[in-house]
Every structure is written in C-alpha cells, then in structure tokens.
Design a protein around this motif. Structure first.
Motif, PDB file in Angstrom:
ATOM      1  N   THR A 181      -4.491  -1.454  11.580  1.00 30.34           N
ATOM      2  CA  THR A 181      -5.002  -1.517  10.208  1.00 30.34           C
ATOM      3  C   THR A 181      -4.356  -2.641   9.396  1.00 30.34           C
ATOM      4  O   THR A 181      -5.060  -3.366   8.689  1.00 30.34           O
ATOM      5  CB  THR A 181      -4.827  -0.157   9.502  1.00 30.34           C
ATOM      6  OG1 THR A 181      -5.582   0.793  10.231  1.00 30.34           O
ATOM      7  CG2 THR A 181      -5.321  -0.193   8.073  1.00 30.34           C
ATOM      8  N   PRO A 182      -3.025  -2.820   9.456  1.00 30.78           N
ATOM      9  CA  PRO A 182      -2.437  -3.912   8.659  1.00 30.78           C
ATOM     10  C   PRO A 182      -2.986  -5.278   9.064  1.00 30.78           C
ATOM     11  O   PRO A 182      -3.272  -6.122   8.216  1.00 30.78           O
ATOM     12  CB  PRO A 182      -0.942  -3.816   8.953  1.00 30.78           C
ATOM     13  CG  PRO A 182      -0.731  -2.448   9.476  1.00 30.78           C
ATOM     14  CD  PRO A 182      -1.987  -2.062  10.165  1.00 30.78           C
ATOM     15  N   VAL A 229       0.814  -1.208   0.000  1.00 26.81           N
ATOM     16  CA  VAL A 229       0.000   0.000   0.000  1.00 26.81           C
ATOM     17  C   VAL A 229       0.850   1.261   0.000  1.00 26.81           C
ATOM     18  O   VAL A 229       0.339   2.351  -0.164  1.00 26.81           O
ATOM     19  CB  VAL A 229      -0.931   0.025   1.220  1.00 26.81           C
ATOM     20  CG1 VAL A 229      -2.040  -0.969   1.059  1.00 26.81           C
ATOM     21  CG2 VAL A 229      -0.145  -0.203   2.484  1.00 26.81           C
ATOM     22  N   ARG A 230       2.152   1.099   0.206  1.00 31.45           N
ATOM     23  CA  ARG A 230       2.975   2.300   0.246  1.00 31.45           C
ATOM     24  C   ARG A 230       3.127   2.907  -1.148  1.00 31.45           C
ATOM     25  O   ARG A 230       3.513   4.049  -1.289  1.00 31.45           O
ATOM     26  CB  ARG A 230       4.347   1.973   0.814  1.00 31.45           C
ATOM     27  CG  ARG A 230       4.248   1.596   2.264  1.00 31.45           C
ATOM     28  CD  ARG A 230       5.580   1.312   2.856  1.00 31.45           C
ATOM     29  NE  ARG A 230       5.409   0.668   4.151  1.00 31.45           N
ATOM     30  CZ  ARG A 230       6.371   0.494   5.018  1.00 31.45           C
ATOM     31  NH1 ARG A 230       7.573   0.898   4.739  1.00 31.45           N
ATOM     32  NH2 ARG A 230       6.150  -0.104   6.158  1.00 31.45           N
ATOM     33  N   ASN A 249      -7.580   2.498  17.018  1.00 32.94           N
ATOM     34  CA  ASN A 249      -6.319   1.768  16.927  1.00 32.94           C
ATOM     35  C   ASN A 249      -5.831   1.623  15.494  1.00 32.94           C
ATOM     36  O   ASN A 249      -4.988   0.762  15.212  1.00 32.94           O
ATOM     37  CB  ASN A 249      -6.471   0.376  17.555  1.00 32.94           C
ATOM     38  CG  ASN A 249      -6.672   0.478  19.037  1.00 32.94           C
ATOM     39  OD1 ASN A 249      -5.988   1.241  19.706  1.00 32.94           O
ATOM     40  ND2 ASN A 249      -7.635  -0.250  19.555  1.00 32.94           N
ATOM     41  N   ALA A 250      -6.376   2.466  14.623  1.00 34.53           N
ATOM     42  CA  ALA A 250      -6.030   2.336  13.203  1.00 34.53           C
ATOM     43  C   ALA A 250      -4.527   2.408  12.992  1.00 34.53           C
ATOM     44  O   ALA A 250      -3.969   1.718  12.134  1.00 34.53           O
ATOM     45  CB  ALA A 250      -6.729   3.423  12.402  1.00 34.53           C
ATOM     46  N   ALA A 251      -3.864   3.262  13.801  1.00 32.43           N
ATOM     47  CA  ALA A 251      -2.425   3.456  13.601  1.00 32.43           C
ATOM     48  C   ALA A 251      -1.652   2.148  13.738  1.00 32.43           C
ATOM     49  O   ALA A 251      -0.613   1.967  13.139  1.00 32.43           O
ATOM     50  CB  ALA A 251      -1.897   4.477  14.595  1.00 32.43           C
ATOM     51  N   VAL A 252      -2.158   1.251  14.534  1.00 30.42           N
ATOM     52  CA  VAL A 252      -1.411   0.020  14.817  1.00 30.42           C
ATOM     53  C   VAL A 252      -2.052  -1.201  14.155  1.00 30.42           C
ATOM     54  O   VAL A 252      -1.350  -2.088  13.674  1.00 30.42           O
ATOM     55  CB  VAL A 252      -1.348  -0.196  16.353  1.00 30.42           C
ATOM     56  CG1 VAL A 252      -0.686  -1.493  16.698  1.00 30.42           C
ATOM     57  CG2 VAL A 252      -0.617   0.964  17.016  1.00 30.42           C
ATOM     58  N   ASN A 288       3.082  -3.037  19.377  1.00 26.51           N
ATOM     59  CA  ASN A 288       2.888  -1.626  19.048  1.00 26.51           C
ATOM     60  C   ASN A 288       1.575  -1.046  19.548  1.00 26.51           C
ATOM     61  O   ASN A 288       1.284   0.109  19.282  1.00 26.51           O
ATOM     62  CB  ASN A 288       2.964  -1.425  17.523  1.00 26.51           C
ATOM     63  CG  ASN A 288       4.377  -1.601  17.023  1.00 26.51           C
ATOM     64  OD1 ASN A 288       5.306  -1.049  17.584  1.00 26.51           O
ATOM     65  ND2 ASN A 288       4.542  -2.392  15.989  1.00 26.51           N
TER      66      ASN A 288
END
Lengths: 461, 495
Positions: B180-181, B131-132, B175-178, B321
């Motif tokens: 989502t993946p 996705v990057r 908690n999207a920052a941690v 994380n």
C-alpha cells in the motif's frame, strides 16, 4: 582433527533408529517394529554451511553376536590383541552374508567412531545382550550406553547395573519425548567420550541452540503474518446485474471462511516445515468465526471511485469547465458558470454512472456493484487464532521426529487464555490497529511477532 | 539503479516467491544459502541481496511480468506527460486569449493559472501527511479520489490480462499489507508528473503566445485600491523570485500604466493607447511566467522529486517485505544447519507370508522337550503349568542361546531330534524379536529333526503379557522360514 563420529549400535528393535531420528530431526528414518529394517549404515552429518561438526551413524542391529564373539575368542592371542582380532573379523567377513550386520556395524567403530549402545529400558535385561556388549568392549573404542524408554515399564535400574560393567557412561534417554534441551544435553555428553571431541560438540550445540532460536523467530513471524492477514482479510465480489444479493453474500461468506481456514492451514504447514516436520498427519478442528454476522458492505464503484466520489469529481470537473465561461465574461457571470458547471457535472455523473459502469474495456468492466465481507471485527477472534497457533507451535517444538503418530491439536479453552494481562493489553493494541486497516504497516507484524515470541518463550520457560 | 528496474524486480520477485513456495524447503535452504554465501559483501544490504538473488535464480529463464509491468508504467508516465502538456497548453491558451479587443486581465490569469494549483498543492500536502495521524489518515482517504494518479492506476488495470498481476500487484488487495505505501506514492508520483507537465505546458504556451503575438495585460478592479497598494500586494506575491528575477516584479510605473477601466469600450487610467504603451502593457509576461514557475512548476518539481524518492523508498522496503522475502533473507544469511541423513535409506521391507506359521493354542496333545532360549524362563514349575494348559507336556527344560555356545546349541538340537520326541517347544521372550542367530537355530533343528515334527515357538510376555505387536512380529519373521510345522504360540494372555 577428524570429525567426531558416533555409531548407534545395539540389539535389533531397541530404538536405535528412534534415537537417530530424534537427534538428527530426520523423519525419513524408518522406524518399524520388525527387526532388521535397517540393513546398511546410514550417516547423519551435522553440517554447518557444509562443514561437518559431527556425524551419527545408524547401524543394523546385531544378528549373530554369539557366533561372531566365538570366532573372535577362537582367534585372539591375548587381551592386547582384542581390537585387532575384531578388525581381523571384519576384514575376513567382508563378503560373508552371515555376518553382514556385524561387519556393517563394526566398521565405523574400527574407523574411530564412538559407540552409542542402545537398549530398551522398559524391558528386562537378558543374557543375549552380553555377547554384543563384549564385542563392543573388545573394540576398545570410547562408548556410552543409552537406555531408551520405549514402553511404560521401567527396568532402567537393572539395566544401569548390567551396562555399568561394560560402559563407562550410562544415560537414560527417551527418544520419543526428549525435548530440545535433553537432546543437546545428550550431545554434550558425547563429548565426555573423548576429550578431543568436546570443543567441537560444544560448538555444535551452540549452533543448534542458535538454530532453534532462529526457528522460533521464523515460526512467530509466520504466525504474526497469518494473524495480520486473517484479521484484515476482506473478500470482495463484483455483482453481476442478475445476481441476488443474499445468495452472493452467502457465497462470499463461505469463500471468506475457506480463506481463513486456508490461511491457518498454510501457517501450520510452514511452522511444521521450519521444524523439519513434513509428512506429519495433523488433526485439528477448523477455526470458527465466532461471529457469523460479519459486516457485509455493498458499494458501487467506477474507476475505483464510489458513487459519491464520482459525483464530486464530476462536479469539480464541471466547475472547472464552467469557470472558463466566467473567465471569458471577465467574471460578470458572478461564478454562475462554475456553479452551473458543477451542477451539470455532478448530475450527469450521477445519471450516467450506471451505464458507464457496465461498459467493458478490454474485457474489464469499468465499474458496478460490489459486495465485500470482512475484516473480522470480533475482538476475541485474534485470541482464538493466536491461542491455537501457539499451542500448535509448542507441540511442534516439543515433538520429536521419532514420534510418528498424528498430531492432535485439540485446544481446550483454558489453553487459549493469555494469563499475562500486560501482554494481553499489548496484543489488543496491535489487534486494534490491524482491525483499523493499518495493515500496511509492516512494523505492526514485526511487533506482533516479537510479542508472540516473548509469549512463547514465557510459556516454554 | 532506477526505480523502473526496482519495480520490475518487485513484480518478478512476487511471482518467483509464489512459485518458490511449492519447492521443497530443504532444496530452497540449500540453494538460498549457497547464493547468500556468494553475496556476503552485501550482507547488510537486504535489497541488494534480494535483487542479486532474483537475478541469479532467473538466469536463463528471464521473467516477463516485471519488464512488462515496468513498460506499462513507462507508457502511463508518457501518457500523463502528454496529457499534462496538452491540458496546460489548452488552459494557458484559454486564459491568455487576446484578439486585440479586450486586454488580458492579469488578475484573472493569475487566478486561473496559479491559484487552483496552489489549492491543489495544499490538498496534496494534506494527503501526503503521515497517515499514522488519525485525522490526516481520514483526510487523505477522503481527498484521495481527486488524485489523477489513482485513476491512472485504475486505467492500468484494464491493460493487465489473466492472473499475472503485473503492475497492478502494487494495489492488489492480497498484498495491501506490504505494498500500500508503494502504491500510494506511485499514485502521488503520477499525479505530480501530470501536474509538472501541466505547468510545462502552461509555460510553453505562454512563451509561444508571448513570442508569436502581442499580448496586452491590464489589471482592473472595482475596489478603491490605489496603484501603490496594488503594487505592494504584487511585490509581496513576487517575493519568492524578486531577488534573482527583478524583472518578474511589476514596477510601480507598469502597475500605474496598466490599470484598466472597461467603461466606454475600455480606457486605461494612465494615458491613451500608443505603440509605446502597447509595448509597456506586454511587460507583464515575466511576472506571469515567474508566478507559474514559482507557484506551479517549482513546487511541483519538488513534490515530484519527493514522490519519486518515497516511491523508490517504499519499493525497496516492499522488496524485503513481500510475503516470503523475510524468510528468503533469513535463509540466505543464516548458516545452513543440517542434521539430516546424507543418503537415502535402504530399508528392508518384509512381506507377510501367511499360512506357514501355525497357531492352535489349547489344541495340542504333545509331550515336548522345551528349549529355554537365552534364559527366558524364570520359574520352570509355573511355566510347566501354563504349557500344560495349552496341551503341551514338558519332558524337561534345556538351556540354549544366551550364554550357551552355538556349538552347544547345535549339539542340543541333534540330541533332541535323535530322541525322537513328539515335538519341541522353544521358550522365548516375546519382546526380543528373533535374530538371525535364532532363525539359524530353528533351521538347523528342522534339518536335524526332519519334516513333520512340530516345533512350537512359545512366546512369553512380561507382567502385562505378550503384546499383539510382538506376536505379529514373531509370526511375520518366522513365516519367512516357510516351515509348515513351525508354530508360534502365545503363553498366557495377549496384552
């Protein structure tokens, strides 16, 4: 080898507790202008995983020094017996309330503790200190005099001359303003009192430096997480059918602001806790959003799909069903089945979506209108937040635990600028990525924390 | 350990860390370092350390959210498996429908059973690309809605009640920052699980139809394509399995025999229908099975395994994380440095006793002997003037305290009281708070002089005068003597 111990002794109200509070980073020490607040010895061990490297002992101030010295003089044989006379004094007055303070403060010294004699260098020297210093000299223990600068006046030269007659080492130490380096320098100076203590104190200082670096890393991590959260923060609210959109948006904006303030406050609290500041009063204006016209979106969702996605899904489903007809007629329908199926699926999804969205399953609505606010797009916002956080962190790192006044975090505009354009460019790159909602990349937060740490180190250098 | 328990631990860890943040930091540091020291063998394995910490911390208080979340995850997996099987079975029974009238067109069967799968696989590949890369990120987001796993996530949210986020923790915005993946690969795993079981359903149904009925496959086209060219096309199509499953590659004879024309109720190109030919036409099934396996089942098995691996990988990363987890690891692995007091403080708090210390500057009309305590007075003449302004006449200055002996102090007190003066003044440095030695002297003086003789403690400041704080301290301290004729006065100004 015994653990180095240091008894902090002196006249009442000369800042013994302030020095202990600063060196031990303990704000539970009562610091009061009223003399005699400290009534018993209190121990402050520096322990690393339970192993004690040195210990500070806060003691009550001398109360009847002249009387104690007179007793000792009347009982001493020769100069050789002075230390044992002091010991005898302590032994014989264990239960004597008159000499409770003297017995308390002399006990650790007679057990081998080094003497840290504290005076107030902002006040003139007086005769009434002489008896105390003489008693301490009689103990024969290694000693150091600390001139604590409590007020604005400076009589340190007079004090240095007077103290020099009784103590081999005399140092000026401002317990209210001493930064970390001055604190550890003082600890290293304690090692000059006795050769055997030097290695242990050097080890202690090394560990304290590592701990300070670790704290700074932790603090920058906390700041970076706060920044990432604040930049990427989005507030959503499902709209009930009878709610007015404008009112809902205003309410959501208020909640959004409160969220940001709460995130910043939490960050401040955590940074303060990292540096052992817990019960501190803090005065800081709340963060401003800079841009009230935050991007508010109204979307429609069902099963997490937008209306367009739902229609597309319906169309694909319809096409799949229609393809069965094409298959059944061996393709003679020229994909008419798929086409009609897609059309029917898409149109029915469009027409029925509102009704399905309002259906509740197990108490949860399946969909509906949703308004969202954020993330913050203003490019200056992260710098303002960062500037405030850096200022707060620097103030906390420099603040001694003896200082009990409120922390006034009032950032002036000049303090919020990042002077280094290269650093600003790197920050901007990270902020831009965060703004693009790449927040799930935890390495962004780590990079941000590293950059903040560099910035902090540079500003503190 | 499986990712089921990883998932359970992640959910529990989130709850535990949130609750933990209310505990005093010192207590947490002590506790976490103690646990960390017992886990030194896992020092370089943060996931193992965190999980061991969690299990240690929840001994006797087993959390429920994690197991519940893992159970829901299992249930959804089973539902997807069943849904996939049924869908696959249904599609295969429709595509391979044969009532003895019209034989099954093998081209249509392949188009229905294999081609959409290949296309969807390509879509999955696009959404699974890193996705990057900006383009792929957009593409992934646009196509993501086709993912049945994502719909399953929405479905799961319906079963979660109250504030306990449970499994929905993975896609909760907080908690999207941690996470989502991990959520992304969970959805991918679910979608691949569905696709895998769909293929199993296809194959099961095909085997069932092949074994329980006679199927006749033909191929048909309006294009002027020769049997040889068609056979060549099929050989290329069958390349993935041609070496180890040669019977899965249609032979030239089979292709030639099963070319079909629908004219006049249908006729075969090769020969008239005979029982042998009917048997011959059924020989297409290995090809069909191989095609579904080669282009459907096996790729989905790979994507399923890959999604499972990535999901597990991101679960492990998320464990380290989650908000509070890096700090937890730091607490566990950094030496516990403490400089704080070992015991609570026993501080003495003095209470004010108003009314026992008098202050009436300028209203005195007394001749006093003035005791100069610890050589406080540097200039007797100037001091005499200052005291006169307060209504205190100085008879003489007498040294006490400081270098004088306590015996001399006592003798001075006796002497001054005997001479029956109007009052006694004691000059002190205001910044030196009264010690017990001084209050002893005052008490002795009162005993020797008797009641009612005024004793005035005169506070002398430095160049800036006497501070209010120093004055208050003296008043507070001397009020403890409860002497009604004890006065505390400030000489000169108050700073």
């Amino acid at each position: 080898m015994s653990v180095p111990e240091f008894a902090i002794v002196g006249h009442p109200n000369k800042g013994k507790s302030s020095i202990v509070s600063t060196l031990s980073e303990d704000e539970s020490v009562t610091i009061s202008p009223v003399p005699g607040t400290t009534i018993d010895n209190r121990h402050y061990p520096m322990a690393v995983d339970g192993e004690i490297l040195y210990e500070l002992i806060d003691t009550p101030g001398f109360q009847r020094a002249r009387a104690a010295l007179e007793w000792m003089r009347s009982h001493v044989g020769s100069a050789v017996d002075r230390a044992s006379t002091v010991r005898r004094f302590v032994d014989e007055h264990q239960q004597d309330p008159r000499f409770e303070a003297e017995v308390h403060l002399l006990t650790p010294i007679l057990e081998g503790a080094g003497i840290l004699y504290v005076v107030d260098g902002s006040r003139p020297f007086g005769e009434d200190y002489e008896a105390e210093m003489e008693i301490l000299r009689w103990t024969g223990q290694p000693s150091m005099a600390l001139i604590n600068m409590i007020g604005d006046s400076d009589y340190s030269d007079d004090w240095t001359k007077a103290l020099g007659q009784y103590f081999r080492i005399v140092r000026v130490f401002d317990a209210m303003k001493a930064d970390f380096d001055r604190r550890v320098q003082l600890l290293l100076a304690f090692g000059e009192l006795r050769e055997a203590w030097r290695d242990t104190l050097e080890k202690a200082v090394r560990i304290l430096r590592e701990e300070q670096a670790r704290r700074r890393r932790l603090a920058t991590q906390v700041i970076a997480e706060m920044l990432a959260r604040m930049i990427t923060h989005v507030r959503r609210r499902r709209l009930e059918p009878d709610v007015v959109m404008d009112a809902a948006r205003d309410e959501l904006l208020d909640t959004y602001k409160q969220d940001l303030v709460a995130m910043e406050q939490r960050c401040r609290d955590e940074v303060e806790q990292i540096y052992n500041h817990r019960d501190m009063e803090r005065n800081e204006p709340v963060v401003q959003l800079l841009d009230e016209d935050l991007f508010a979106r109204q979307t429609w969702v069902l099963f997490g799909l937008t209306r367009q996605q739902l229609v597309a899904t319906g169309a694909i489903g319809g096409a799949a069903a229609g393809s069965m007809i094409d298959l059944a007629v061996h393709g003679t329908s020229l994909l008419l089945g798929s086409g009609l199926g897609a059309l029917a699926g898409g149109v029915s999804a469009w027409l029925t979506s509102d009704r399905i969205a309002n259906v509740k399953v197990l108490g949860h609505p399946l969909g509906g209108k949703e308004v969202s606010i954020g993330p913050m797009r203003n490019i200056n916002f992260p710098y303002v937040v960062l500037g405030r956080a850096l200022l707060h962190q620097r103030m906390i790192e420099a603040r001694t635990h003896a200082y009990r006044g409120p922390l006034e975090v009032d950032a002036r505009p000049g303090q919020l600028q990042l002077a280094d354009t290269h650093a600003r460019r790197r920050f901007e790159k990270l902020f831009a990525k965060l703004r693009k909602q790449e927040s799930y990349r935890t390495d962004l937060v780590t990079s941000l924390a590293e950059l903040i740490e560099q910035q902090l180190t540079m500003s503190l250098a | 350990m499986s990712h089921f328990s990883l998932l359970s631990d992640l959910i529990d860890l989130d709850g535990k860390l949130e609750k933990d943040s209310t505990i005093d930091l010192d207590s947490r540091r002590q506790r976490d370092r103690r646990i960390g020291r017992s886990l030194q063998h896992d020092r370089n394995q943060p996931v193992a350390q965190i999980r061991a910490w969690l299990h240690e911390i929840t001994v006797g208080d087993a959390p429920k959210n994690g197991p519940q979340g893992a159970r829901l995850y299992h249930v959804l997996c089973v539902l997807l498996l069943v849904a996939g099987l049924l869908t696959g079975w249904g599609l295969a029974s429709a595509a391979l429908y044969y009532d003895g009238q019209q034989p099954i067109n093998v081209v249509n069967a392949v188009l229905v059973l294999v081609l959409p799968q290949v296309l969807l696989l390509l879509v999955w590949l696009l959404t699974a690309l890193p996705v990057r890369l900006p383009l792929f990120s957009q593409l992934g987001a646009s196509l993501g809605f086709l993912n049945p796993g994502r719909l399953t996530g929405q479905l799961a949210s319906l079963f979660i009640k109250g504030d306990d986020r449970g499994l929905a923790l993975l896609w909760h915005p907080d908690n999207a920052a941690v996470l989502t993946p991990a959520a992304r690969w969970l959805f991918s795993f679910w979608s691949q699980l569905f696709a895998f079981s769909f293929n199993i359903g296809l194959l099961m149904c095909t085997f069932f139809l092949v074994s329980s009925s006679d199927l006749a496959f033909v191929w048909s086209t309006t294009l002027t394509i020769s049997d040889a060219a068609f056979q060549q096309l099929l050989t290329v199509f069958s390349a993935p399995w041609s070496t180890f499953l040669p019977e899965g590659v249609p032979s030239a004879e089979l292709v030639s025999n099963s070319r079909y024309y629908r004219l006049d109720e249908g006729t075969l190109a090769g020969a008239t229908a005979t029982p042998q030919l009917a048997g011959e036409l059924g020989k297409w099934w290995p090809f069909l099975i191989a095609a579904v396996t080669g282009y459907g089942l096996l790729p989905r098995l790979v994507t399923l395994a890959f999604s499972w691996y990535r999901f597990r990988h991101h679960l492990r990363r998320a464990l380290c994380n989650l908000p509070g987890a890096p700090e937890l690891l730091a607490r566990m692995n950094s030496p516990l440095v403490s400089t704080l007091a070992a015991e609570p403080e026993q501080a003495f708090k003095m209470s004010a006793n108003d009314g026992t210390v008098k202050q009436q500057a300028g209203q005195y009309a007394l001749q006093c002997a003035v005791i100069d305590w610890a050589a406080a007075c540097a200039d007797e003449a100037a001091m005499t003037g200052l005291l006169a302004a307060m209504g205190i006449g100085v008879e003489a200055f007498y040294p006490a305290g400081g270098r004088q002996s306590t015996e001399a102090d006592a003798a001075l007190g006796r002497s001054l009281c005997r001479r029956s003066r109007e009052g006694i003044g004691i000059l002190v440095r205001a910044w030196e708070p009264p010690t017990l030695e001084f209050t002893d002297f005052l008490s002795a003086l009162r005993r020797q002089c008797g009641d009612r003789k005024p004793v005035i403690v005169l506070l002398m400041g430095d160049a800036d005068g006497v501070t209010a704080s120093d004055r208050d301290t003296w008043q507070l301290m001397l009020s403890q003597l409860r002497d009604p004729d004890l006065h505390v006065e400030v000489i000169g100004k108050t700073a």
